[in-house]
Design an enzyme around this catalytic site. Sequence first.
Site, short mmCIF file in Angstrom:
data_model
loop_
_atom_site.label_atom_id
_atom_site.label_comp_id
_atom_site.label_asym_id
_atom_site.label_seq_id
_atom_site.Cartn_x
_atom_site.Cartn_y
_atom_site.Cartn_z
CG HIS A 13 -4.39 -1.28 7.74
ND1 HIS A 13 -3.87 -2.13 6.78
CD2 HIS A 13 -3.44 -0.33 7.94
CE1 HIS A 13 -2.65 -1.71 6.46
NE2 HIS A 13 -2.37 -0.63 7.14
CD GLU A 57 -0.67 3.64 14.33
OE1 GLU A 57 0.36 2.99 14.13
OE2 GLU A 57 -1.12 4.47 13.54
CG ASP A 96 -1.61 5.68 7.01
OD1 ASP A 96 -1.00 5.05 6.13
OD2 ASP A 96 -1.18 5.78 8.18
CE LYS A 144 -1.84 1.62 3.92
NZ LYS A 144 -1.06 2.34 4.91
CE LYS A 162 0.29 7.53 11.88
NZ LYS A 162 0.55 6.10 12.11
CE LYS A 209 -1.60 -5.78 12.37
NZ LYS A 209 -0.26 -5.52 12.86
CG HIS A 227 0.75 -4.56 7.78
ND1 HIS A 227 0.34 -3.30 7.43
CD2 HIS A 227 0.88 -4.54 9.13
CE1 HIS A 227 0.22 -2.56 8.52
NE2 HIS A 227 0.54 -3.29 9.57
C1 BG6 Z 1 0.52 1.33 8.13
C2 BG6 Z 1 0.30 2.81 8.19
O1 BG6 Z 1 -0.07 0.79 6.98
O2 BG6 Z 1 -0.03 0.72 9.27
C3 BG6 Z 1 0.93 3.37 9.44
O3 BG6 Z 1 0.83 3.43 7.04
C4 BG6 Z 1 0.43 2.66 10.66
O4 BG6 Z 1 0.67 4.77 9.56
C5 BG6 Z 1 0.56 1.14 10.49
O5 BG6 Z 1 1.21 3.06 11.76
C6 BG6 Z 1 -0.12 0.42 11.61
O6 BG6 Z 1 0.24 -0.93 11.56
P1 BG6 Z 1 0.31 -1.82 12.88
O7 BG6 Z 1 0.66 -3.17 12.38
O8 BG6 Z 1 1.32 -1.20 13.76
O9 BG6 Z 1 -1.07 -1.74 13.46
#
Ligand code: BG6
Length: 493
Positions: free
Chosen positions: A243, A219, A238, A151, A343, A185, A181
């Site tokens: 996600h 986060e 993002d 992405k 964030k 998980k 990604h």
């Molecule tokens: C990424 C985003 O795809 O996913 C980031 O670009 C974000 O901004 C991240 O921090 C979060 O991934 P995870 O696995 O830490 O939840």
Amino acid sequence: AVAPPGAFVIFGGGGDLTKRLLMPAIYNLACAGLLNDDFSIIVVDWAEMTDESLVAQFRESIDDFVNKRGTSAAVLQNDVWDHLTANISYLRGSFEEESTFAALNERLLGRNAVFYMAVAARFFGPIVDFLGESGLASEDNGVYRRVIIEKPFGADLVSAKALNARMLKSLDETQIYRIDHYLGKETVQNIMALRFSNGFFEPLWNRQNIDHIQITAAETVGVEKRGRFYEGTGAIRDMVPNHLMQLLSMTAMEAPTSFDADAVRDEKAKVLSAIQPVKLEDVVRGQYVSGSFGIGDEAEALRGYREEPDIAMGSQTETYAAMKLSIDNWRWAGVPFYLRTGKRLRKRKTEIAIHFKQAPYALFRDTPVDKLTPNIMVLHIQPTEGVTMQFSAKVPGPAVRLGGVRMKFDYSDWFSDGPSTGYETLIYDCLIGDQTLFQRADTIEGGWRIVQPALERAAAEHSPLCFYPAGLDGPREADELLARSGRRWLDLS
Ligand code: BG6
């Protein structure tokens, strides 16, 4: 089973993703005995590097990974390491020059290959074009050629569609592996296992029993060094169409008829297509201002988003988003799905909270219905992995009083997992040709279709941001979004 022989080509191998995640993931796969003896890695980048310096870099990333994990399972295995590194090579070249691809063709010698695009999004198109033109994408003579694309897949619906169309000029859909990604998980994959391998959840999983669902990806990190990328992106682009939509579709989809890639992806696409585009009135866009983690002497001061490197002084980019979605189908009509992500929040926490309806009437005189403990099932994705259920139980003693209790399943109590970056399964699945955990064009476009109108209106109408202090729970307006219907977010603490 051991993956078939072949080469793993990483475009942009000098970058952060390769160091932090891909290299350790490949190494872990090798340790698990899942890579073929005939497996080689070719890194393509334009930095001045040699095979030796590449191996040294690889070693550093493995050591980092091992140190971070601190587990004996992750101690370097010399035989695996020696074998892997004997088969690594560096190819210096531009991603936009034919000669790079010609040189790559010579190195591949007609073998199977996966091309991993660990590059900035602007190179996706050119690399795919060159793979097509140079014949590298051709699967003649029984070899496979697959492309893994990271992405951001487009910046909106139009650009996502254009990128899909461009890829399909050089590749067949079966050759395209679009990574999200989150699908790597374990606990995300477990949502399906939980729902579809047990008898007692699915009968309750619908509008008759569920009041609403909350999906949270909070986060603690700020924008860090990614200001330049993030300014033009923001929290919605993002995190949401990719996600969070994955989490939502895993939670809300119908049972697929098999675990076959297309059967699963058909159901995901179907549920996404039943979601109305979100209205701007149902979206809260926030941005963090200065704040702190903790209070008093121990407090760690945090700067605001606009003070971060590479961020415009009056930036209108959101670092937090909350929204309410509805799914128009028989299972979910009338059940709101609330999503939030941000964030610099109080806690790092990704979870899905299923809020069940209350008991229909108050049998227990001393505990009226509205004082009963809400029945909530939380699927914890990270950092803890597991499931909790919250319900009422009798407080011991002669009076009939009820109190809230929790039942908790913790993954780590039951299973010992191997060292993992979250990319192992995804890479392995691509090597064996299983697309189940990869996004199809229609689900990516479905995600964009849902957020796009609100994004456009927010930009056109300069919709105001809701500011929130770094280190806390996000903007007040996000609480109001739920309070409108008498609901509230689960605590982030
Ligand atoms: C990424 C985003 O795809 O996913 C980031 O670009 C974000 O901004 C991240 O921090 C979060 O991934 P995870 O696995 O830490 O939840």
